[in-house]
Structures are given as structure tokens and as C-alpha cells.
Write a protein that holds these residues in place. Sequence first.
Motif, short mmCIF file in Angstrom:
data_model
loop_
_atom_site.label_atom_id
_atom_site.label_comp_id
_atom_site.label_asym_id
_atom_site.label_seq_id
_atom_site.Cartn_x
_atom_site.Cartn_y
_atom_site.Cartn_z
N HIS A 211 51.55 33.52 40.64
CA HIS A 211 50.50 32.63 40.14
C HIS A 211 49.60 32.13 41.27
N ALA A 212 50.20 31.83 42.42
CA ALA A 212 49.40 31.37 43.56
C ALA A 212 48.40 32.45 43.98
N LYS A 213 48.84 33.71 43.94
CA LYS A 213 47.95 34.82 44.29
C LYS A 213 46.82 34.95 43.27
N GLN A 214 47.13 34.68 42.00
CA GLN A 214 46.09 34.78 40.96
C GLN A 214 45.03 33.70 41.13
N ILE A 215 45.45 32.53 41.61
CA ILE A 215 44.48 31.47 41.91
C ILE A 215 43.53 31.93 43.02
N ILE A 216 44.09 32.60 44.02
CA ILE A 216 43.25 33.13 45.11
C ILE A 216 42.41 34.30 44.61
N ASP A 217 42.92 35.07 43.63
CA ASP A 217 42.10 36.12 43.01
C ASP A 217 40.79 35.52 42.48
N LYS A 218 40.92 34.42 41.77
CA LYS A 218 39.75 33.76 41.18
C LYS A 218 38.79 33.29 42.27
N GLU A 219 39.36 32.70 43.31
CA GLU A 219 38.53 32.24 44.44
C GLU A 219 37.80 33.42 45.08
N MET A 220 38.53 34.54 45.28
CA MET A 220 37.94 35.73 45.90
C MET A 220 36.76 36.25 45.06
N ARG A 221 36.96 36.32 43.74
CA ARG A 221 35.89 36.82 42.87
C ARG A 221 34.66 35.93 42.92
N GLU A 222 34.88 34.62 42.94
CA GLU A 222 33.74 33.69 43.03
C GLU A 222 33.03 33.83 44.37
N THR A 223 33.80 34.03 45.44
CA THR A 223 33.23 34.17 46.78
C THR A 223 32.37 35.42 46.91
N PHE A 224 32.83 36.52 46.32
CA PHE A 224 32.14 37.80 46.45
C PHE A 224 31.28 38.15 45.24
N GLY A 225 31.16 37.23 44.29
CA GLY A 225 30.32 37.46 43.13
C GLY A 225 30.84 38.56 42.20
N LEU A 226 32.17 38.64 42.06
CA LEU A 226 32.77 39.66 41.19
C LEU A 226 33.09 39.07 39.82
N ASP A 227 33.01 39.90 38.80
CA ASP A 227 33.42 39.48 37.46
C ASP A 227 34.95 39.48 37.37
N THR A 228 35.47 38.75 36.38
CA THR A 228 36.91 38.74 36.15
C THR A 228 37.40 40.13 35.79
N ILE A 229 36.61 40.83 34.97
CA ILE A 229 36.98 42.18 34.54
C ILE A 229 35.71 42.97 34.25
N TYR A 230 35.74 44.25 34.54
CA TYR A 230 34.63 45.16 34.23
C TYR A 230 35.13 46.13 33.15
N PHE A 231 34.31 46.37 32.15
CA PHE A 231 34.81 47.19 31.04
C PHE A 231 33.66 47.88 30.31
N SER A 232 34.04 48.88 29.52
CA SER A 232 33.09 49.60 28.69
C SER A 232 33.83 50.17 27.48
N GLY A 233 33.13 50.26 26.36
CA GLY A 233 33.73 50.80 25.16
C GLY A 233 34.00 49.73 24.12
N GLU A 234 33.80 50.09 22.86
CA GLU A 234 33.88 49.10 21.77
C GLU A 234 35.28 48.51 21.62
N PHE A 235 36.30 49.36 21.66
CA PHE A 235 37.66 48.85 21.42
C PHE A 235 38.10 47.90 22.52
N PHE A 236 37.88 48.27 23.78
CA PHE A 236 38.24 47.39 24.89
C PHE A 236 37.41 46.11 24.85
N SER A 237 36.13 46.24 24.45
CA SER A 237 35.28 45.05 24.33
C SER A 237 35.88 44.08 23.33
N GLN A 238 36.35 44.60 22.19
CA GLN A 238 36.96 43.75 21.16
C GLN A 238 38.23 43.09 21.67
#
Length: 270
Positions: A211-238
Motif C-alpha cells: 500500500h505504501a508503494k501504491q501511495i508513491i505510485d500516485k505521487e509519481m503519476r502526478e509528478t510526471f503527468g501520467l494518467d492512473t490507467i491508459y486504455f482502449s476498447g468498449e468493454f475495458f472502458s465499461q
Amino acid sequence: MNMDDELILMNLKQKKRDAFNNAKQRAIDKLVERYYTRGFQLQLQRGVCNDEYLNEAYQFCKKEEDIEKERQDKMIEEKGYKDKTDYTFITINPQNQYISPTELKEDIDKIVQKTKWINENDYAYVIEQRSSNPSEYSGVHCHLLVHTKDKPNNEVRRELKNKVKHLVDMNQVKNFDIGKNRKGPLSILPTADPTNRMKYMLDWKKDPDKHAKQIIDKEMRETFGLDTIYFSGEFFSQLIIGHQECQESTQDLYAEENEAQKYHNDIQKN
């Protein structure tokens, strides 16, 4: 407080109550749908469902699944592996543990766009890291979930190894069974149900130590301007939108409950 102010306050309280009730109803609807779905599945599996059309559809699907399972079992016996599965969960651990998150994302984007059987189907990926220390982003890696459809597993493995050879240590890859082992530089795991893999990428991990690593994941994404997840396709979008709505409903419920409790405490004080 004059009458206008009282009316404004009453309207605000009513809006909060309405928001709370709406969020609560959405959460209840989702739970009801989930439990009814599970209930019908159990009835069908145990042969106690009285719905003629559901039974007919279930028997047809089960027959087809049994035929496919028999074929796959025969394939495993003859060749030692399954011919194909609907989805594949891929983990890429670059040999450069200090690779920039944006550099890895650019590499993954290129792999996705240049691999026809990925970009023409549903896919989703996340960029993560393994440090528990703020501002220290080491062990950057990627999880990629792909709807591989009719693509044979051996072809998926062969093509992906070629696509990521500039990122991972291929000499190390040889030491692992990439179709089973999750800890090597590259794992390519066939999976029948994408839902659990999607939850793995979006939810808190089962291991509390992560969990501590996941908190840093969020910080890293905010620092580098990354989205939480990248995806494509109707089923995955749903799947992703449904997961986000469920989280938002839960957060709304907590917020409204806290607000209601605060309002109750204020009344008690007065």
C-alpha cells in the motif's frame, strides 16, 4: 439570519440529502445486480433455475465450454501449453530500474501502436514503481492487459519477447517460465477473466505491505503527468468506468455520512 438566508440553507441541506440518497440508491442498485447475477449463476450451476430461456442459454454455453476445455486439455497433453485464451496479462520489468516513467510510457505506447493484435483489440495498462519513499521512483514497471481473442499463446509470447527485448534482460528472461512466473523481468500470463486483473491494476493490492508503494505510485503519476490507467476498447472502458463510478459512489456515501454526522453534532451542541 434573515428569511432568504434560511431558505438558501434549507435548499442546500435538501440538495445534500438528495445527493446522499442518490449515491446510496446507485450503490444499492449495483449490489442488487451483483447478487442477482451471482444468484442466477448458482441456480444454473446447481440445476435449480426455473427460467426456461436462462437454462437453455446456460446449457448451450456449458456444452461449448466443455468442448473447448476438452480441446485445450488435449492440446496441453500433446504440446504442453494451451493454444489460446481470451485475455493476456503482461508485466514488463525494465532492466534499468531507474528508467523514467515517461520514457517507459513512450516505449509501451510504441509497442501498443505497432502491434496490430493489441491496438485493434481492448487493452489497458498502468505504470507503477516499487519504492515506498516519497520522490524516489525506482523499479518502474508496466502491467498490460490485452484482449488477445484468437491469438495463440505461443505467438503472443514470441512476438512480445521480440517487442520488449530493448527493455528487459533477455538472458534473465530465459531463466523464468514467462507463462507462469510473475517475478521475472517479463511475464505473459493467459487469463480467462479480465475483471480480477483490472481490479489488480486499479484497486488496493491484497498485500498491505504494497500500500505504501501504491501511495508513491500516485505521487509519481502526478509528478510526471501520467494518467492512473491508459486504455482502449468498449468493454475495458465499461469495466473502468464502472469501477470509477463505484468508487465515487462509495466516496459520496462516506462524505455524506460525515456531513450528516457533523450536522447532527452541531445540532446537539446547540
